[in-house]
Write a protein that holds these residues in place. Structure first.
Motif, short mmCIF file in Angstrom:
data_model
loop_
_atom_site.label_atom_id
_atom_site.label_comp_id
_atom_site.label_asym_id
_atom_site.label_seq_id
_atom_site.Cartn_x
_atom_site.Cartn_y
_atom_site.Cartn_z
N GLN A 34 41.01 59.09 38.31
CA GLN A 34 40.58 58.66 37.00
C GLN A 34 40.70 57.15 36.86
O GLN A 34 41.74 56.57 37.15
N ILE A 35 39.62 56.53 36.43
CA ILE A 35 39.60 55.07 36.27
C ILE A 35 40.33 54.71 34.98
O ILE A 35 40.08 55.29 33.92
N THR A 36 41.22 53.77 35.09
CA THR A 36 42.04 53.35 33.94
C THR A 36 41.69 51.96 33.42
O THR A 36 42.09 51.62 32.30
N GLU A 37 40.97 51.17 34.18
CA GLU A 37 40.66 49.81 33.73
C GLU A 37 39.43 49.29 34.46
O GLU A 37 39.24 49.53 35.66
N LEU A 38 38.59 48.58 33.70
CA LEU A 38 37.45 47.84 34.24
C LEU A 38 37.60 46.39 33.80
O LEU A 38 37.86 46.12 32.62
N SER A 39 37.41 45.47 34.73
CA SER A 39 37.58 44.05 34.42
C SER A 39 36.50 43.26 35.14
O SER A 39 36.34 43.38 36.36
N ILE A 40 35.75 42.46 34.38
CA ILE A 40 34.65 41.67 34.92
C ILE A 40 35.19 40.30 35.34
O ILE A 40 36.00 39.69 34.64
N ALA A 41 34.72 39.81 36.50
CA ALA A 41 35.13 38.50 36.99
C ALA A 41 34.59 37.40 36.09
O ALA A 41 33.60 37.59 35.37
N PRO A 42 35.19 36.20 36.10
CA PRO A 42 34.69 35.11 35.25
C PRO A 42 33.25 34.73 35.53
O PRO A 42 32.54 34.32 34.61
N ASN A 43 32.79 34.86 36.76
CA ASN A 43 31.40 34.52 37.08
C ASN A 43 30.46 35.70 36.93
O ASN A 43 29.28 35.60 37.28
N ASN A 44 30.95 36.84 36.44
CA ASN A 44 30.13 38.02 36.15
C ASN A 44 29.44 38.60 37.38
O ASN A 44 28.42 39.29 37.24
N ASP A 45 29.96 38.36 38.56
CA ASP A 45 29.33 38.92 39.76
C ASP A 45 30.19 39.99 40.42
O ASP A 45 29.70 40.71 41.30
N PHE A 46 31.47 40.12 40.04
CA PHE A 46 32.34 41.15 40.58
C PHE A 46 33.00 41.90 39.42
O PHE A 46 33.12 41.37 38.31
N MET A 47 33.41 43.12 39.72
CA MET A 47 34.13 43.93 38.73
C MET A 47 35.27 44.64 39.43
O MET A 47 35.10 45.25 40.50
N ALA A 48 36.45 44.53 38.83
CA ALA A 48 37.62 45.22 39.36
C ALA A 48 37.70 46.61 38.73
O ALA A 48 37.70 46.75 37.51
N ILE A 49 37.74 47.64 39.58
CA ILE A 49 37.83 49.03 39.15
C ILE A 49 39.23 49.51 39.52
O ILE A 49 39.58 49.59 40.70
N CYS A 50 40.01 49.83 38.51
CA CYS A 50 41.43 50.14 38.74
C CYS A 50 41.70 51.59 38.36
O CYS A 50 41.17 52.11 37.37
N THR A 51 42.53 52.22 39.15
CA THR A 51 43.15 53.48 38.79
C THR A 51 44.63 53.22 38.54
O THR A 51 45.05 52.07 38.40
N SER A 52 45.41 54.27 38.50
CA SER A 52 46.84 54.06 38.23
C SER A 52 47.53 53.32 39.36
O SER A 52 48.50 52.60 39.13
N HIS A 53 47.01 53.45 40.62
CA HIS A 53 47.67 52.83 41.76
C HIS A 53 46.75 51.98 42.61
O HIS A 53 47.26 51.19 43.42
N THR A 54 45.46 52.11 42.51
CA THR A 54 44.53 51.44 43.43
C THR A 54 43.64 50.47 42.68
O THR A 54 43.43 50.59 41.46
N VAL A 55 43.09 49.51 43.44
CA VAL A 55 42.16 48.51 42.92
C VAL A 55 40.99 48.42 43.88
O VAL A 55 41.18 48.28 45.09
N HIS A 56 39.78 48.50 43.34
CA HIS A 56 38.55 48.33 44.11
C HIS A 56 37.74 47.21 43.48
O HIS A 56 37.62 47.13 42.25
N ILE A 57 37.18 46.35 44.32
CA ILE A 57 36.33 45.26 43.87
C ILE A 57 34.89 45.65 44.15
O ILE A 57 34.50 45.89 45.30
N ALA A 58 34.09 45.73 43.09
CA ALA A 58 32.70 46.14 43.20
C ALA A 58 31.80 44.93 43.00
O ALA A 58 32.03 44.10 42.11
N LEU A 59 30.77 44.86 43.83
CA LEU A 59 29.77 43.81 43.70
C LEU A 59 28.73 44.26 42.68
O LEU A 59 28.04 45.27 42.88
N LEU A 60 28.63 43.55 41.57
CA LEU A 60 27.72 43.95 40.49
C LEU A 60 26.30 43.48 40.78
O LEU A 60 26.10 42.32 41.14
#
Length: 868
Positions: free
Chosen positions: A116-142
């Motif tokens: 289950q995803i617990t947090e979404l955070s957009i990078a300052p340049n709006n080109d990456f997004m951090a997808i977080c669960t309770s323990h893991t972090v994935h960086i997605a290219l938008l």
């Protein structure tokens, strides 16, 4: 106070296409609500940051699925839906092919994130997004916005990278904060903090997968808190490392973290490179400076570095070298060495083309700063019986979008507003007056003396209580959301709603007082400000839990947007229900120039009271996701008893057993239906009462309008009412205006006559002489016999005489001497002749000067007489 214009618009309500973006019933891995099926598993209580925005685009996490939508497109689709009948179901409208339109509502972004995803955070340049669960972090290219709105409406698989595959896994400690560094180069620097006080700074590059595997900087805050010199090993422990129990494991359990400034625009001092860490027990620490190897700032970043260097230079001039100033001297030396090691190069942003200055982190005194803290609260602040949930640091003067020219040159006071939220529904507002500066641990000293540091102080300003406990149960886990317009205000999201906390009423006077150099009576004025009116608390969104039978449904923290298309827009969600607020917040209300808040209603007692907006009724979610368990129960009835279901009811043990089991199944379903019906009945009654109030208010307004514009007769006392009274007042105002105009004209005429007087005899004689001189200057005819020549005639004669003399002198100078001269001729020496010619030339020059002087004088007299 923000004035709410309207609540959830129709294009986000149930039945509209925008509602499907938040609907959890059709999410992958998220089945519909099943009453009696047992409680749902949740990772952590409290709201989640599952809504992120990139301009008008929103990314919503529903379960482990991410959905993208454009709010402007949702608004247009909702308006288009209204044309076909808003009351009809969006999916079952007869005669309308909504299949293509429905595909355009949102797009599903597929990832390889499990859980289950617990947090979404957009990078300052709006080109990456951090997808977080309770323990893991994935960086997605938008992908680009134009690619997301293409004709292909199918799902899009995002390219994702697992950040720290050996650090952030299920076997390690859960995440406490995931923050994008405001000074990261190209916005590709992220900081992760786990609950066991391990901090990691990542500088990743999509072309280098190894940059996602190992952090650029790894710090164990527990080791750093007890560190003595900078040569120790402060690296965070790995999964295989075994560590025993220490008191710091309990004392330093991280609740949340934030940077001192969320943007590098208009930020000054050490704020954008200061990381504030809040522990669950209430301790607050600061880490400054926390920087990547390469950090950037706009091309006009020289004032930013100057704002860092000037305090250091000033402290060097006034600081002493005694034993009491040993720590200050050490800090000054380290800061001076740090500034000397900064190297900068110009670089261009590949996306925007903006010219940036990229700096290299100095090697000395080291990349790991000293952990400053814990900050000591006032004795009257009791945080031992509560647990901290989030922290926010505000710098109103740094985050303002526009500053006056006078304020731009003024040095802002080093005051930070630190807001700490607890699980008791309270927010402690504290002030830090000293300002956090860069500090490092000392190098290994030969003396072996352990340095002692004083704990900094936090001045508590007030405690804002926006929710209380239900009995002995603590059910509040508030988190902060920054205001889109900046300033000294925040939004607080809880399980029961969203609150607005505005602090501009006392922050602006305090900043103005601290920025003023007038010291006389400053302490008394500051004390009056601190004892004055506190912060403004307003409930913006209230989740009505009686509408939702499922109290375990996820709640998303709000996001604030401010642009031309949507205005000042606030978006949140509770379960599958989106909540949106459109706020009217002009600059003169509560953000700028320190003016008092403009009230929503008129100040006059007799003025009309405008009705406040009220959120529309939303049916309970359980009614739409309801699936009865009775058919499943009928299938599970034993075969030997199924014949009883088709025959008449007979009193037997088997019949009683079947009825008892059926009652257990139906009791929960009927209870939910009864609660929904009761809620609807209560709201219908409330609607009737509100309608009566609205009619009464409308009747009062109509009576006031009739009193102003109605055609009524004169009263017995002869007073006029209605429109006649207004017409009489208008005529009276016109007559008064006419009288004022006439009076002004009379005064102007008197003023024009007051400046003139009669001429004396000498003045008349002088003006007569000037007139004669003027006539003489204009008359150049030759004089008659016995007539005195005029100045112009004399000027003509002088010029003629001058020309004759010059001609004779020229002839005498060029005439050759005779070859033969008689004895009787007079011989004139050449020196005498030259001397006489020189005298004549001087006389001519003198005459010319006199003529020119006379001409100028006559010209002045002519101008003076003509001006009169």
């Amino acid at each position: 106070m923000p004035r709410v214009l309207s609540y959830t618009p129709p294009w986000l309500s149930r039945g509209a296409p925008g509602f499907d973006v938040f609907n959890q019933s059709n999410a992958k891995g998220k089945g519909p609500y099943r009453p009696g099926s047992g409680p749902a598993r949740t990772s952590a209580p409290g709201p989640k940051r599952t809504i992120a925005n990139r301009g008008n685009e929103i990314f919503v996490a529903v379960g482990n699925e991410i959905r993208w939508a454009n709010l402007l497109h949702l608004k247009e689709a909702g308006q288009e839906k209204e044309k076909h009948g808003f009351r009809k179901s969006w999916k079952n409208s007869p005669g309308i092919d909504t299949r293509g339109e429905l595909d355009q509502v949102y797009r599903t972004l597929k990832t390889n994130v499990s859980g289950q995803i617990t947090e979404l955070s957009i990078a300052p340049n709006n080109d990456f997004m951090a997808i977080c669960t309770s323990h893991t972090v994935h960086i997605a290219l938008l992908p680009d916005s134009a690619h997301l709105v293409s004709d292909d409406t199918g799902p899009i698989r995002l390219k994702t990278f697992h950040l720290g595959p050996t650090s952030h896994v299920l076997d390690s400690s859960p995440l406490a904060a995931v923050l994008w560094h405001p000074l990261g180069r190209h916005g590709r620097c992220i900081v992760t903090v786990t609950s066991d006080a391990n901090l990691r700074l990542w500088e990743f590059n999509r072309d280098n997968r190894n940059s996602f595997g190992e952090p650029e900087l790894s710090i164990d805050l527990k080791k750093l808190a007890s560190g003595v010199d900078s040569m120790e090993d402060f690296q965070a422990a790995r999964i295989d490392d075994k560590s025993g129990y220490t008191p710091d494991s309990f004392e330093m359990e991280v609740a949340s973290a934030c940077f001192g400034a969320t943007s590098k625009v208009n930020s000054r001092g050490w704020n954008p490179m200061t990381l504030w860490v809040a522990m669950k027990n209430g301790d607050i620490y600061a880490l400054c400076p926390l920087l990547p190897k390469k950090w950037e700032y706009p091309s006009l970043g020289r004032p930013f570095l100057r704002s860092l260097a000037l305090p250091v230079q000033a402290r060097d001039q006034i600081s002493g070298h005694g034993d009491d100033d040993a720590f200050d001297q050490q800090t000054s030396d380290q800061q001076r060495e740090w500034f000397a090691g900064i190297r900068g190069d110009l670089d261009e942003n590949p996306r925007t083309g903006e010219l940036l200055e990229v700096y290299t982190r100095p090697v000395y005194p080291g990349p790991i700063p000293r952990l400053q803290g814990p900050f000591i609260f006032d004795p009257d602040v009791d945080v031992d019986d509560s647990e901290v949930t989030d922290i926010a640091v505000l710098n109103p003067t740094n985050d303002a979008e526009a500053e006056d020219e006078e304020d731009a040159g003024r040095d802002d006071p080093p005051v930070s507003i630190i807001c700490v939220a607890t699980n008791q529904g309270k927010m402690h507002v504290c002030l830090e007056f000293e300002g956090v500066e860069g500090e490092w641990l000392p190098m290994e000293s030969a003396t072996g003396i352990i340095p002692l540091y004083d704990c900094p102080l936090l001045q508590r300003f007030e405690t804002v209580e926006f929710q209380t406990k239900d009995g002995n149960e603590v059910s509040c886990h508030p988190i902060f959301t920054a205001d889109a317009k900046g300033g000294a205000s925040v939004f607080v999201s809880t399980e029961t709603g969203v609150y607005f906390v505005g602090m501009t009423g006392w922050v602006r006077p305090l900043y103005d007082e601290l920025s003023n150099f007038e010291r006389d009576g400053a302490a008394l004025r500051i004390e009056a400000i601190l004892r004055g009116a506190g912060s403004l608390l307003e409930s913006i969104v209230h989740y009505r839990q009686d509408q939702y039978g499922d109290r375990l449904s996820s709640t998303a923290a709000c996001v604030a947007m401010a642009n031309v298309e949507l205005g000042y827009f606030l978006l949140a969600s509770e379960g599958s229900q989106p909540h949106a607020i459109i706020i009217d917040a002009p600059d003169s209300d509560y953000y700028a120039d320190g003016h008092p808040v403009v009230p929503y209603e008129y100040d006059e007692v007799t003025g009309p009271k405008l009705p406040e907006p009220w959120p529309a009724y939303q049916p309970p979610q359980s009614l739409f996701d309801f699936q009865s368990q009775l058919p499943k129960f009928m299938e599970n009835v034993p075969e030997r008893h199924k014949f009883l279901l088709k025959e008449e009811i007979r009193m037997s043990t088997a019949t009683l057993n079947i009825l008892t089991q059926a009652h257990r199944v139906l009791v929960n379903e009927t209870q939910l239906l009864g609660q929904a019906a009761s809620s609807l009945f209560t709201r219908c009654q409330r609607l009737q009462d509100e309608l009566r109030d609205q009619l009464r208010k409308a009747n009062d307004v109509a009576n006031q309008i009739e009193d102003i514009t109605g055609e009524e007769e004169a009263t017995q006392e002869g007073e006029l009412t209605g429109s006649k009274k207004i017409d009489a007042r208008i005529e009276q105002v016109k007559a008064k205006q006419k009288e004022l105009v006439e009076r002004t004209e009379r005064i102007r005429q008197k003023l024009s006559k007051a400046g003139t007087r009669e001429l004396s005899d000498k003045e008349r004689a002088w003006f007569a002489e000037v007139d004669r001189m003027k006539a003489g200057l204009l008359d150049s005819s030759p004089p008659e016999e016995g007539e005195e020549p005029t100045p112009s005639r004399r000027l003509v004669q002088i010029r003629k005489l001058k020309d004759d003399l010059l001609q004779q002198v020229h002839q005498l100078g060029t005439e050759e001497p005779a070859e033969k001269k008689g004895d009787d001729e007079v011989k004139v020496p050449s020196e005498f002749r030259k001397k006489k010619v020189q005298q004549i030339m001087e006389l001519l020059d003198r005459e010319s000067a006199m003529v020119e002087a006379a001409t100028k004088k006559l010209r002045r007299l002519t101008v003076a007489s003509g001006g009169y």
